[in-house]
Enzyme design. Structure first.
Site, PDB file in Angstrom:
ATOM      1  N   THR A 207      -4.628  -8.515  10.368  1.00 30.95           N
ATOM      2  CA  THR A 207      -4.996  -7.182   9.879  1.00 30.95           C
ATOM      3  C   THR A 207      -4.539  -6.092  10.835  1.00 30.95           C
ATOM      4  OG1 THR A 207      -6.922  -8.116   8.739  1.00 30.95           O
ATOM      5  CG2 THR A 207      -6.917  -5.735   9.126  1.00 30.95           C
TER       6      THR A 207
ATOM      7  N   ARG B 141      -0.708 -15.129   3.505  1.00 29.75           N
ATOM      8  CA  ARG B 141      -1.415 -14.422   4.585  1.00 29.75           C
ATOM      9  C   ARG B 141      -0.673 -14.559   5.916  1.00 29.75           C
ATOM     10  NH1 ARG B 141      -5.903 -11.114   3.790  1.00 29.75           N
ATOM     11  NH2 ARG B 141      -6.914 -11.989   5.624  1.00 29.75           N
TER      12      ARG B 141
ATOM     13  N   LYS C 146       0.826  -1.205   0.000  1.00 30.85           N
ATOM     14  CA  LYS C 146       0.000   0.000   0.000  1.00 30.85           C
ATOM     15  C   LYS C 146       0.865   1.263   0.000  1.00 30.85           C
ATOM     16  CE  LYS C 146      -3.605  -2.436   2.599  1.00 30.85           C
ATOM     17  NZ  LYS C 146      -4.403  -2.461   3.851  1.00 30.85           N
TER      18      LYS C 146
ATOM     19  N   ASN D  84      -1.335  -0.505   7.734  1.00 25.78           N
ATOM     20  CA  ASN D  84      -0.787  -1.859   7.894  1.00 25.78           C
ATOM     21  C   ASN D  84      -0.015  -2.338   6.665  1.00 25.78           C
ATOM     22  OD1 ASN D  84      -2.878  -2.456   6.137  1.00 25.78           O
ATOM     23  ND2 ASN D  84      -4.047  -3.686   7.612  1.00 25.78           N
TER      24      ASN D  84
ATOM     25  N   GLU E 272      -8.940 -10.578  -7.797  1.00 22.89           N
ATOM     26  CA  GLU E 272      -8.025  -9.448  -7.623  1.00 22.89           C
ATOM     27  C   GLU E 272      -6.931  -9.431  -8.684  1.00 22.89           C
ATOM     28  OE1 GLU E 272      -8.578  -8.734  -2.814  1.00 22.89           O
ATOM     29  OE2 GLU E 272      -6.822  -9.838  -3.538  1.00 22.89           O
TER      30      GLU E 272
ATOM     31  N   HIS F 206      -1.466  -5.706   1.486  1.00 22.75           N
ATOM     32  CA  HIS F 206      -2.717  -6.446   1.276  1.00 22.75           C
ATOM     33  C   HIS F 206      -2.394  -7.782   0.624  1.00 22.75           C
ATOM     34  CE1 HIS F 206      -6.778  -7.471  -0.162  1.00 22.75           C
ATOM     35  NE2 HIS F 206      -6.171  -7.793  -1.288  1.00 22.75           N
TER      36      HIS F 206
ATOM     37  N   TYR G 250     -12.118  -2.876  -3.068  1.00 22.60           N
ATOM     38  CA  TYR G 250     -12.696  -3.102  -1.739  1.00 22.60           C
ATOM     39  C   TYR G 250     -14.222  -3.255  -1.781  1.00 22.60           C
ATOM     40  CZ  TYR G 250      -8.260  -1.864   0.547  1.00 22.60           C
ATOM     41  OH  TYR G 250      -6.956  -1.837   0.999  1.00 22.60           O
TER      42      TYR G 250
END
Length: 237
Positions: free
Chosen positions: A177, A171, A95, A198, A212, A201, A135
């Site tokens: 998160t 992940r 991000k 954070n 995605e 993604h 999103y």
């Protein structure tokens, strides 16, 4: 396959026996014999007749028993292809906060050191509309607008990573998160402090990954290739 292994081993052993008469070959046998032991598992049984013949000859000459077959295994297995793995792809995005903080190399390094393969990458500044598409499943949440504003506030490094179990374990590499709940050693646990920043993604499942990837990349932007490291990452012993 087992008959091919047997024939290859037989030829190797005969060559070794012949060469050994006038050389110190088997004094070097110990050093190269250890490597293939873990790569040989169920195949040793197919070599039993060869080993027994070689062992009988070695006993009469005072050679070290067992030094014959394993070097042959080195020659037989060194060029074997890596085990075919069930590969999958996942979408990972660094991000704007991660890009601005100079964490791109650190994050890419963690995925590469794990053994995953980068198959697509580009730096983009998403529009607000594009962020809303990304999103879309959070549209009803009160933080949706702020989330989209943030994703479109600066450059995002979009990537596709490939590997066995990459969606689930990707992940795990990323962490929870909320960075405060992320374990030390994860990307968020080590590099982030609050939920709103954070830094990364990752797709949370196969269908999400598929959607995605298709949103962020055109099919021709995805590269398929064999990495030189794959034979060292995948395979059976």
């Amino acid at each position: 396959m087992s008959s091919q292994i047997y024939r290859a081993a037989s030829r190797s052993v005969r060559a070794l026996l012949s060469a050994s008469r006038n050389s110190g070959l088997f004094s070097e046998g110990r050093a190269i014999a250890a490597a293939p032991v873990t790569s040989f598992r169920g195949r040793l049984s197919t070599l039993a007749p060869v080993y027994q013949q070689a062992e009988a000859r070695s006993t009469s000459r005072g050679w070290v028993s067992g030094a014959l077959v394993l070097p042959a295994a080195v020659y037989m297995l060194q060029d074997q292809p890596a085990q075919a793995a069930e590969m999958e792809r996942t979408f990972i995005a660094i991000k704007p906060d991660g890009v601005q903080r100079g964490l791109v190399a650190e994050i890419i390094d963690r995925f590469e050191r794990k053994g995953y393969k980068l198959v697509a990458i580009k730096l983009v500044i998403p529009t607000k509309d594009f962020a809303e598409k990304h999103y879309h499943d959070l549209k009803e949440r009160p933080f949706f607008n702020g989330l989209c504003n943030f994703l479109s506030s600066g450059p995002v490094l979009a990537m596709v990573w490939e590997g066995e179990g990459v969606i689930k374990y990707g992940r795990k590499l990323i962490g929870a998160t909320d960075p405060q709940k992320s374990e030390p050693g994860t990307i968020r646990g080590d590099l982030a402090v609050v939920v709103g920043r954070n830094i990364i993604h990752g797709s949370d499942g196969p269908e999400t990954a598929k959607d995605e990837i298709s949103l962020w990349f055109k099919p021709e932007e995805l590269v398929s290739y064999t990495s030189n490291a794959e034979k060292w990452v995948y395979g059976s012993n």
